[in-house]
Design a protein around this motif. Structure first.
Motif, PDB file in Angstrom:
ATOM      1  N   VAL A   9       0.833  -1.205   0.000  1.00 44.93           N
ATOM      2  CA  VAL A   9       0.000   0.000   0.000  1.00 44.93           C
ATOM      3  C   VAL A   9       0.866   1.253   0.000  1.00 44.93           C
ATOM      4  O   VAL A   9       0.621   2.200  -0.747  1.00 44.93           O
ATOM      5  CB  VAL A   9      -0.974  -0.017   1.207  1.00 44.93           C
ATOM      6  N   GLY A  64      -5.034   4.622  -2.561  1.00 43.04           N
ATOM      7  CA  GLY A  64      -3.888   4.211  -1.752  1.00 43.04           C
ATOM      8  C   GLY A  64      -3.776   5.014  -0.467  1.00 43.04           C
ATOM      9  O   GLY A  64      -3.393   4.477   0.578  1.00 43.04           O
ATOM     10  N   LEU A  98      -6.166   3.578   2.077  1.00 43.61           N
ATOM     11  CA  LEU A  98      -5.612   2.325   2.593  1.00 43.61           C
ATOM     12  C   LEU A  98      -4.399   2.580   3.482  1.00 43.61           C
ATOM     13  O   LEU A  98      -4.204   1.896   4.490  1.00 43.61           O
ATOM     14  CB  LEU A  98      -5.249   1.398   1.430  1.00 43.61           C
TER      15      LEU A  98
END
Length: 158
Positions: A28, A64, A67
């Motif tokens: 991530v 991203g 996350l």
């Protein structure tokens, strides 16, 4: 009934992450780091006109980032708490934590601050994001070196 086997993340000091947690978090952070750096170079440095590539980089970077927030939050319960209590890598961990906080704040400012603050936020966000991309491997290396000095065996999957 299954026999209880201790998880690798619980071995030793409790600072080490479970291998799946570690790999997902790195994936991530790599996604958000690379998309941010490439986007920043194309848009802010080279002043590329908006196109499909920049659109997709923005989408991937935003996903991203969400996350990454979850991943960074997941570190607080175990990794940060155990590391702080063990007095290990406090400087590099604090620097990474400060970078993360500033990156989150400047990322928020990119969308919700006024134009004056946004101009500053763009460059602070890009510079700190790039520095964090460099600082994270250093933090990992320092942690492994400290663990080796203490004689704690390295998990084969981490």
């Amino acid at each position: 009934m299954r026999a209880h086997h201790p998880r690798p993340s619980h071995a030793g000091s409790g600072i080490r992450l479970h291998p799946v947690h570690y790999r997902l978090l790195l994936a991530v952070l790599l996604l958000v780091g690379l998309t941010g750096i490439v986007w920043g170079i194309l848009w802010d440095v080279l002043e590329r006109e908006p196109d499909e590539l920049l659109h997709w980089l923005t989408r991937l970077h935003g996903a991203g980032a969400f996350l990454a927030l979850l991943g960074l939050g997941s570190l607080l319960a175990q990794h940060v708490r155990f590391g702080w209590n063990a007095r290990r890598n406090r400087i590099s961990g604090t620097v990474l934590g400060a970078f993360a906080a500033a990156i989150v704040l400047t990322g928020y400012a990119l969308y919700y601050a006024g134009e004056d603050l946004r101009a500053w936020s763009v460059w602070i966000h890009l510079v700190l994001g790039t520095l964090a991309f460099i600082a994270l491997p250093l933090h990992i290396r320092l942690g492994r070196r400290t663990r080796q000095r203490r004689g704690v065996p390295r998990h084969p999957q981490a």
